[in-house]
Design a protein around this motif. Structure first.
Motif, PDB file in Angstrom:
ATOM      1  N   ALA A 161       7.217 101.140  30.089  1.00 47.44           N
ATOM      2  CA  ALA A 161       8.373 100.252  30.225  1.00 47.44           C
ATOM      3  C   ALA A 161       9.415 100.516  29.150  1.00 47.44           C
ATOM      4  CB  ALA A 161       7.912  98.800  30.152  1.00 47.44           C
ATOM      5  N   ARG A 165       6.784  98.059  41.338  1.00 45.44           N
ATOM      6  CA  ARG A 165       6.992  97.457  40.028  1.00 45.44           C
ATOM      7  C   ARG A 165       5.912  96.434  39.710  1.00 45.44           C
ATOM      8  NH1 ARG A 165      13.241  96.995  41.756  1.00 45.44           N
ATOM      9  NH2 ARG A 165      13.887  99.090  41.115  1.00 45.44           N
ATOM     10  N   SER A 166       5.391  95.766  40.728  1.00 51.89           N
ATOM     11  CA  SER A 166       4.331  94.790  40.501  1.00 51.89           C
ATOM     12  C   SER A 166       3.049  95.464  40.029  1.00 51.89           C
ATOM     13  CB  SER A 166       4.068  93.998  41.791  1.00 51.89           C
ATOM     14  OG  SER A 166       2.999  93.095  41.627  1.00 51.89           O
ATOM     15  N   SER A 220      12.787  90.166  31.459  1.00 51.87           N
ATOM     16  CA  SER A 220      11.477  90.256  30.818  1.00 51.87           C
ATOM     17  C   SER A 220      10.887  88.848  30.736  1.00 51.87           C
ATOM     18  CB  SER A 220      11.618  90.852  29.412  1.00 51.87           C
ATOM     19  OG  SER A 220      11.982  89.840  28.482  1.00 51.87           O
ATOM     20  N   GLN A 228      14.758  94.028  30.737  1.00 47.90           N
ATOM     21  CA  GLN A 228      13.819  95.099  31.052  1.00 47.90           C
ATOM     22  C   GLN A 228      14.493  96.073  32.011  1.00 47.90           C
ATOM     23  OE1 GLN A 228      10.008  93.675  32.269  1.00 47.90           O
ATOM     24  NE2 GLN A 228       9.309  95.653  33.033  1.00 47.90           N
ATOM     25  N   GLU A 267       2.597  90.170  28.158  1.00 42.45           N
ATOM     26  CA  GLU A 267       3.047  89.522  29.379  1.00 42.45           C
ATOM     27  C   GLU A 267       1.823  89.073  30.178  1.00 42.45           C
ATOM     28  OE1 GLU A 267       4.852  92.478  32.175  1.00 42.45           O
ATOM     29  OE2 GLU A 267       4.306  93.887  30.604  1.00 42.45           O
ATOM     30  N   ARG A 277       0.632  98.105  33.115  1.00 41.46           N
ATOM     31  CA  ARG A 277       1.219  97.976  31.778  1.00 41.46           C
ATOM     32  C   ARG A 277       0.615  96.787  31.030  1.00 41.46           C
ATOM     33  NH1 ARG A 277       6.140  97.156  33.542  1.00 41.46           N
ATOM     34  NH2 ARG A 277       6.196  94.902  33.319  1.00 41.46           N
ATOM     35  N   GLY A 278       0.479  95.672  31.708  1.00 39.50           N
ATOM     36  CA  GLY A 278      -0.047  94.470  31.078  1.00 39.50           C
ATOM     37  C   GLY A 278      -1.507  94.562  30.697  1.00 39.50           C
ATOM     38  N   ALA A 308       3.574  96.746  36.526  1.00 37.82           N
ATOM     39  CA  ALA A 308       3.467  95.683  35.529  1.00 37.82           C
ATOM     40  C   ALA A 308       2.014  95.328  35.272  1.00 37.82           C
ATOM     41  CB  ALA A 308       4.238  94.453  35.998  1.00 37.82           C
ATOM     42  N   ASP A 338       8.824  87.955  42.248  1.00 38.53           N
ATOM     43  CA  ASP A 338       9.704  88.528  41.237  1.00 38.53           C
ATOM     44  C   ASP A 338      11.007  88.995  41.876  1.00 38.53           C
ATOM     45  OD1 ASP A 338      10.856  89.439  38.974  1.00 38.53           O
ATOM     46  OD2 ASP A 338       9.469  91.088  38.627  1.00 38.53           O
TER      47      ASP A 338
END
Length: 580
Positions: free
Chosen positions: A98, A433-434, A142, A149, A279, A440-441, A437, A136
């Protein structure tokens, strides 16, 4: 295993190589390659096979301001480039790598983690509540106030005394039919797995749930190196999943360890010492399960997952809305009715929902959702069937009157945002993107568990090859995930012919029942409740029903609410922020 990070800001070039990117710093764990020539510098940080020759070949594009070109290499990485007085930074298409940014002095600071931006991290409660209620619709926001973001598929262009600009780097080259893009997708996916396994040059770990995505990754990895696959099972796990996982392990000859969980591994336990992260992420509720089954592969060089396979291999019902948008009413009607009959769903209301989605468009759907929130409580059973640009489900029904009005205002603002107007394009990027995320999270959890996850399905070139294939072609009515079978014809037919998919719904119901009273206290004490945005009594009633197995339709929304409340509660306790 230390995570990679990078941070910087508006700056000029003052040299060649990575040192020429003034103001940029990185973690010691970051894998960096760079090239420079005069006023042009390009660097990649992360998981990218591009070598010095490829980097040098990109310098003319950097000098000319063709910023998307350095983002075309395979892998998952950050690109940082500078030419003259401009600086460009972007992550991967999915957003696993990100980029966050915020005003800083006379310029803009950017970083791969919000905590590196040098400002207090204040959670944005309204955006959290809005995402719970309406999904979202704000990919540029963010979880924190005053921090933006960069959405996946875009990069950030900075110059002195100029507002930051978003640059499209998606670079999708569409093909007309499945067969036209299948071979390219197969090469990209096989290459993504092969590169990572060979680069590790040691035994690699791998998830093996028994589903198509993880099973395919394990089979490809087994052809490139030595694999230790791990599977989780308990009293609620699908026997079919376990049977497929066992068969894949036997077929490939990989080492296979099965972890059998019990009540202590059920979701929503949130063990003491579990990391919070930057997040909220759904996997936070599964930390006890992850701890149990990932222990045998702790410390290996990397850990392959099938995460993201659903997004690239399949597409959603938005492809039928796209047919309607393009004027193909008869074909859309035929496919929607066929799918409804397969699902034993009444075709009339289902078809009506698709026609409504096509007629409204995204802006109209968001305006309609805003009006519904303003006019009164939203009941979860009123959620739109089929596909919708904006689903108001159980999360919206838990908002207070004040929360509904504030979320409605945000939706009206979002209706004017620049987003794809084609339903399938909008939906596939939202889905990508979900899952990005989510990956990433999960990074701080992976670090705590001693694994380094990699996501070959989210590799830049894998995503591009998949999204080049029309969404309608990836949405198989007769076969499940037809792109996989066409792209990798060497996979066993007994695997690619599987049509079912496992689920953790039973585990989540049992976890809700086991931890119900603690979860009620968590929600009642949440900043969302204290801020007057959600009604804990409404949530309590839904939680009681779900814990008794009486209302499975709200479980996904409950899951999201619970991890959001748990994350927000952790933020109020403060957390360590890394600075460069």
């Amino acid at each position: 295993m230390e995570r990679e990070w990078v941070t910087g800001g508006t700056a000029a070039v003052n040299g060649t190589g990575i040192e020429g990117l003034a103001g940029v710093c990185r973690s010691p764990a970051a894998r960096v390659r760079a090239a420079g020539d005069g006023a042009a510098v390009v660097a990649v940080m992360g998981d990218c096979p591009a070598g010095e020759e490829e980097l040098r070949a990109a310098l003319p594009a950097v000098r000319a301001g063709r910023w998307a070109e350095p983002a075309r290499w395979p892998g998952s990485y950050w690109v940082i480039a500078a030419g003259g007085r401009q600086q460009f930074v972007c992550g991967d298409l999915a957003g696993v790598r990100a980029v966050y940014y915020t005003p800083h002095g006379q310029g803009t600071a950017w970083a791969s983690e919000p905590g590196l931006l040098g400002r207090p991290l204040v959670p944005d409660l309204l955006v959290s509540a809005a995402r719970l209620a309406a999904g979202d619709q704000w990919p540029h926001r963010s979880p924190y106030e005053r921090i933006r973001q960069v959405p996946g598929g875009f990069g950030l262009l900075l110059a002195s005394r100029t507002p930051p600009q978003l640059v499209d780097v998606a670079d999708i080259e569409p093909v007309e039919e499945l067969r036209d893009g299948a071979e390219r997708f197969g090469r990209a996916l096989a290459g993504a797995v092969r590169h990572r396994v060979r680069a590790a040059d040691e035994v690699v770990g791998a998830d093996l749930s028994g589903g198509l995505d993880s099973s395919t990754a394990v089979m490809l990895a087994a052809d490139a190196g030595v694999v230790h696959a791990v599977t989780y099972t308990d009293g609620y796990t699908s026997a079919e999943d376990m049977a497929f996982a066992t068969r894949v392990a036997e077929h490939t000859g990989v080492r296979h360890t099965v972890a059998t969980g019990g009540d202590e591994q059920l979701p929503f336990g949130f063990p003491t010492g579990q990391p919070t992260g930057a997040e909220p992420v759904l996997e936070a509720a599964m930390f006890a399960m992850d701890t149990a089954y990932l222990h045998p592969v702790r410390g290996l060089g990397l850990h392959l997952t099938g995460h993201g396979g659903d997004v690239v291999l399949d597409s959603s019902a938005a492809c039928w809305v796209r047919l309607l948008q393009d004027g193909h009413h008869r074909e859309a009607h035929r496919q929607v009715l066929a799918f409804a009959r397969l699902r034993n769903t009444a075709p009339g209301p289902y078809w009506k929902a698709f026609k409504q989605a096509a007629a409204l468009g995204r802006a109209g759907a968001l305006e309609r959702a805003a009006a519904a929130l303003e006019h009164g409580p939203v009941h979860p059973e009123a959620a739109v069937g089929g596909w919708s640009w904006c689903r108001l489900g159980a999360g919206a029904s838990w908002l207070t009157a004040e929360g509904r009005h504030q979320v409605a205002a945000l939706l009206r603002q979002a209706a004017g945002d620049r987003q794809p107007q084609e339903a399938d394009t909008f939906d596939q990027w939202a889905a990508l993107r979900s899952v990005g995320a989510s990956a990433r999270g999960w990074a701080p959890y992976a670090e705590a568990l001693g694994v380094r996850p990699v996501y070959p399905y989210l590799d830049n070139q894998v995503v591009r090859a998949a999204f080049a294939v029309p969404s309608l072609a990836r949405r198989g009515l007769v076969s499940y995930k037809p792109l996989l079978r066409a792209a990798l014809p060497g996979l066993p037919q007994w695997l690619t012919s599987r049509r079912s998919k496992g689920s953790f719904t039973a585990q989540r119901i049992a976890g809700l029942a086991r931890h119900r009273h603690l979860l009620e206290e968590l929600i009642a004490s949440s900043p969302l409740t204290a801020g007057g945005l959600i009604d804990p009594a409404a949530v309590r009633a839904a939680l009681a029903q779900a814990a008794r197995g009486q209302n499975a339709t709200v479980i996904a929304d409950l899951h999201q609410l619970i991890v959001t409340c748990w994350w927000l509660t952790g933020q109020t306790a403060g957390r360590e922020v890394t600075v460069c």
